[in-house]
Design an enzyme around this catalytic site. Structure first.
Site, PDB file in Angstrom:
ATOM      1  CB  SER A 100      -0.939  -0.014   1.211  1.00 59.81           C
ATOM      2  OG  SER A 100      -1.610   1.200   1.336  1.00 59.81           O
ATOM      3  CB  SER A 101       3.834   2.273   1.964  1.00 65.78           C
ATOM      4  OG  SER A 101       3.221   2.127   3.225  1.00 65.78           O
ATOM      5  NE  ARG A 104      -1.974   3.822   1.322  1.00 67.90           N
ATOM      6  CZ  ARG A 104      -2.771   3.952   2.362  1.00 67.90           C
ATOM      7  NH1 ARG A 104      -2.798   5.063   3.063  1.00 67.90           N
ATOM      8  NH2 ARG A 104      -3.554   2.960   2.710  1.00 67.90           N
ATOM      9  CG  ASP A 117       1.234 -21.891 -12.211  1.00 69.43           C
ATOM     10  OD1 ASP A 117       0.056 -21.830 -11.822  1.00 69.43           O
ATOM     11  OD2 ASP A 117       1.570 -21.663 -13.390  1.00 69.43           O
ATOM     12  CB  THR A 125       9.987 -10.938 -13.942  1.00 68.87           C
ATOM     13  OG1 THR A 125      11.195 -11.685 -14.170  1.00 68.87           O
ATOM     14  CG2 THR A 125      10.022  -9.673 -14.778  1.00 68.87           C
ATOM     15  CG  LEU A 126       8.888  -7.304  -8.998  1.00 69.69           C
ATOM     16  CD1 LEU A 126       9.495  -6.307  -8.023  1.00 69.69           C
ATOM     17  CD2 LEU A 126       7.733  -8.058  -8.378  1.00 69.69           C
ATOM     18  CD  GLU A 127       3.973  -8.554 -15.172  1.00 69.64           C
ATOM     19  OE1 GLU A 127       2.917  -8.143 -14.633  1.00 69.64           O
ATOM     20  OE2 GLU A 127       4.079  -9.678 -15.663  1.00 69.64           O
ATOM     21  CE  LYS A 166       6.073 -19.116 -22.396  1.00 68.78           C
ATOM     22  NZ  LYS A 166       4.904 -19.952 -22.406  1.00 68.78           N
ATOM     23  CD  GLN A 170      11.439 -15.427 -13.956  1.00 70.41           C
ATOM     24  OE1 GLN A 170      11.283 -15.293 -15.159  1.00 70.41           O
ATOM     25  NE2 GLN A 170      10.592 -14.910 -13.087  1.00 70.41           N
TER      26      GLN A 170
END
Length: 185
Positions: A100-101, A104, A117, A125-127, A166, A170
């Site tokens: 949340s921080s 914001r 999964d 991996t963050l988008e 795939k 990673q």
């Protein structure tokens, strides 16, 4: 069922869920805080079309950096890695949620890829995107999100047993591997 703090600590300490590096102070009542790694990848602005079935278009026009911090500009999209490497058994799945921080400040953590999964191993991996009107600096090592863990029935074919996993094992922020899919005619 969502795992709660004592269940998370127990499963991590027994090695059922693997978190490396593991800091018990990051266990929350219903989640585990995860920290930002130091690898960032983004597409340079341009007019070239990204075709998800064409490897060259997915991998071209990309910049990357290893850094202690990264300035995320308004409207910018960047792939980043988690500091933590995780491994899930065949009966636990996880979702990644933003803190949340951080939200914001206008920083989103994932677009749609928030599901992890049973049987997954690797960094996540963050988008990330900045929907704020001002730039936001993020730092490697800062808590950036949280993993919520759910128990399930045992998967017949968990992610690590799939022939087409795939993103298994990673490390670092990983570009889309969609070109490995077959285009339907």
């Amino acid at each position: 069922m969502i795992l709660v703090d004592w269940q998370l600590r127990d499963r991590i300490e027994r090695g059922h869920i693997k978190i490396d590096p593991y800091d018990p102070n990051l266990v929350q009542p219903n989640s585990l805080d995860i920290r930002l790694g130091n690898h960032f990848v983004w597409y340079k602005p341009g007019k070239d079309i990204i075709d998800p079935f064409t490897r060259e278009s997915v991998t071209s026009g990309v910049e990357e950096i290893h850094a202690d911090s990264f300035i995320l500009h308004p409207g910018q999209f960047v792939l980043a890695e988690t500091l933590e490497c995780i491994a899930l058994p065949d009966n636990i799945v996880a979702t990644i949620e933003g803190k949340s921080s951080i939200a914001r400040l206008g920083v989103t953590l994932h677009q749609t890829g928030g599901w992890i999964d049973a049987g997954f191993r690797g960094t996540i991996t963050l988008e990330m995107a900045n929907v704020n009107a001002r730039p936001v600096r993020v730092y490697a090592g800062m808590p950036i999100g949280q993993l919520v863990f759910y128990t399930t029935e045992r998967a017949e074919k968990p992610y690590d047993k799939k022939g087409d996993a795939k993103y298994l094992d990673q490390r670092q922020a990983t570009l889309s591997r969609y070109p490995a899919n077959r285009k339907q005619e």
